[in-house]
Write a protein that holds these residues in place. Structure first.
Motif, short mmCIF file in Angstrom:
data_model
loop_
_atom_site.label_atom_id
_atom_site.label_comp_id
_atom_site.label_asym_id
_atom_site.label_seq_id
_atom_site.Cartn_x
_atom_site.Cartn_y
_atom_site.Cartn_z
N THR A 294 1.73 94.92 -14.21
CA THR A 294 1.62 94.39 -15.57
C THR A 294 2.87 94.73 -16.35
O THR A 294 3.51 95.77 -16.10
N PRO A 295 3.26 93.87 -17.32
CA PRO A 295 4.44 94.19 -18.15
C PRO A 295 4.30 95.51 -18.90
O PRO A 295 5.25 96.29 -18.98
N TYR A 296 3.10 95.77 -19.44
CA TYR A 296 2.88 97.03 -20.14
C TYR A 296 3.08 98.22 -19.20
O TYR A 296 3.74 99.21 -19.53
N GLY A 297 2.51 98.10 -18.00
CA GLY A 297 2.66 99.16 -17.01
C GLY A 297 4.10 99.37 -16.60
O GLY A 297 4.54 100.51 -16.39
N ALA A 298 4.85 98.27 -16.49
CA ALA A 298 6.26 98.38 -16.11
C ALA A 298 7.05 99.14 -17.18
O ALA A 298 7.93 99.95 -16.87
N VAL B 250 5.73 101.37 -19.23
CA VAL B 250 5.28 102.76 -19.09
C VAL B 250 6.08 103.45 -17.98
O VAL B 250 6.53 104.59 -18.12
N PHE B 251 6.27 102.73 -16.87
CA PHE B 251 7.03 103.28 -15.75
C PHE B 251 8.48 103.57 -16.16
O PHE B 251 9.03 104.63 -15.85
N ALA C 78 12.69 107.53 -17.86
CA ALA C 78 13.57 108.07 -18.90
C ALA C 78 13.16 109.50 -19.26
O ALA C 78 14.02 110.38 -19.46
N PHE C 79 11.87 109.75 -19.33
CA PHE C 79 11.37 111.09 -19.63
C PHE C 79 11.78 112.07 -18.53
O PHE C 79 12.21 113.19 -18.81
N LEU D 115 6.94 99.24 -26.44
CA LEU D 115 5.64 99.48 -25.81
C LEU D 115 4.50 99.32 -26.82
O LEU D 115 3.44 98.77 -26.51
N SER D 116 4.75 99.76 -28.05
CA SER D 116 3.70 99.67 -29.09
C SER D 116 3.41 98.23 -29.50
O SER D 116 2.38 97.96 -30.12
N ARG D 117 4.31 97.31 -29.15
CA ARG D 117 4.12 95.90 -29.51
C ARG D 117 3.89 95.02 -28.28
O ARG D 117 3.95 93.79 -28.36
#
Length: 311
Positions: free
Chosen positions: A247-251, A253-254, A259-260, A307-309
């Motif tokens: 999913t785009p959202y999951g990508a 997040v990944f 970055a973290f 990510l929030s949007r």
């Protein structure tokens, strides 16, 4: 931020035929104002971290550097308030799907939106914060300002992805995790900037290093927990593993996780290499690595706004 919005499907789109819509200009202004507000919040929080933790105060009264940090924080809080005002207007316009010129005619329904109310509270709190900071002269006052900063950060977070159902345990847990995540990120990113600006002594860096470790742990745990809840892993097994690549959202997040991890690696390198060099009186290596770290942090904030949007 722009690349992540386009890749994740959160980028503004033209309104369908026959609908007015807010317009692409206002729709793009919304994430831009959000990242401006976030940047100002980071500067405000970082300056206060410096004042409270590692800038000297004598008998509770702030020294020259601490007073300068408070003035910087006051200016940043003012920018934060202005950006929040713009974000409030843009949010109301986009949610109602009307041009900015029609917003005055729809003031009543706009005032009923929870997102608008949360941003209105943030505007008030940040404006008060700017005034308070301009007059802070004591350590106690700085601590009160820090608490006010946390309150201003919290309001808009209560209307995001995790707050869809306030009666659900998972919704409350996701929202709480997000609040901890954002407060920790503000202290970590802002604190590093404050170290570079106000105090590059070994003592200050060691204090910040301990704070950064705690913030990193809090961000890692809450970030993964929040993402897993949003991706439905609580109902369908360990959903994060499969959905962050499907999913785009999951990508996104990944990407934010990578970055973290890079930031954690930089922090480890600080402890292993640059802190000993700083102890020998050579701050150049620390400054260079910290500057790179701040750039990486800025990119991570851009990912977070996107990510929030993202649906």
């Amino acid at each position: 931020m722009v690349v992540a919005l386009l890749a994740g499907g959160g980028a503004p789109k033209r309104a369908s035929d026959g609908l007015l819509g807010a317009g692409l200009g206002i729709s793009w202004a919304l994430p831009v104002l959000r990242i401006l507000a976030d940047g100002a919040a980071v500067v405000t929080g970082g300056a206060l971290v410096a004042v409270v933790l590692f800038l000297p105060a004598k008998d509770g009264k702030l020294g020259a550097k601490a007073l300068r940090a408070c003035q910087d924080a006051a200016l940043a809080a003012g920018v934060w308030a202005v950006a929040s005002i713009g974000g409030l207007i843009a949010t109301a316009t986009v949610i109602l799907g009307i041009p900015l010129s029609h917003l005055a005619e729809h003031a009543a329904p706009a005032g009923q939106l929870t997102q608008v109310r949360a941003l209105a509270a943030a505007v008030v709190l940040t404006a008060v914060l700017a005034v308070v900071l301009s007059g802070v002269r004591t350590l106690r006052g700085a601590r009160w300002a820090a608490a006010l900063t946390v309150a201003a950060l919290t309001g808009p977070l209560l209307t995001g992805h995790g707050a869809i159902d306030r009666t659900s345990f998972w919704s409350v847990l996701a929202t709480t995790s997000l609040v901890v995540h954002v407060v920790a990120a503000t202290a970590w990113v802002g604190g590093l900037g404050a170290v570079l600006r106000y105090a590059r002594s070994r003592a200050a860096v060691e204090v910040f290093s301990t704070l950064a470790l705690g913030c990193a742990v809090a961000m890692g745990v809450t970030g993964l927990l929040t993402a897993e809840i949003h991706l439905g892993g609580r109902d369908e097994g360990w959903g994060l593993i499969t959905q962050w690549v499907t999913t785009p959202y999951g990508a996104l997040v990944f990407a934010k996780t990578i970055a973290f991890a890079a930031l954690v690696a930089v922090g480890w390198w600080h402890r292993r290499t640059t802190l000993p060099e700083l102890a020998t009186g050579n701050p150049a290596a620390f400054r260079r690595l910290a500057a790179v770290e701040l750039l990486l942090m800025a990119g991570t904030i851009g990912l977070a706004v996107a990510l929030s949007r993202t649906p």
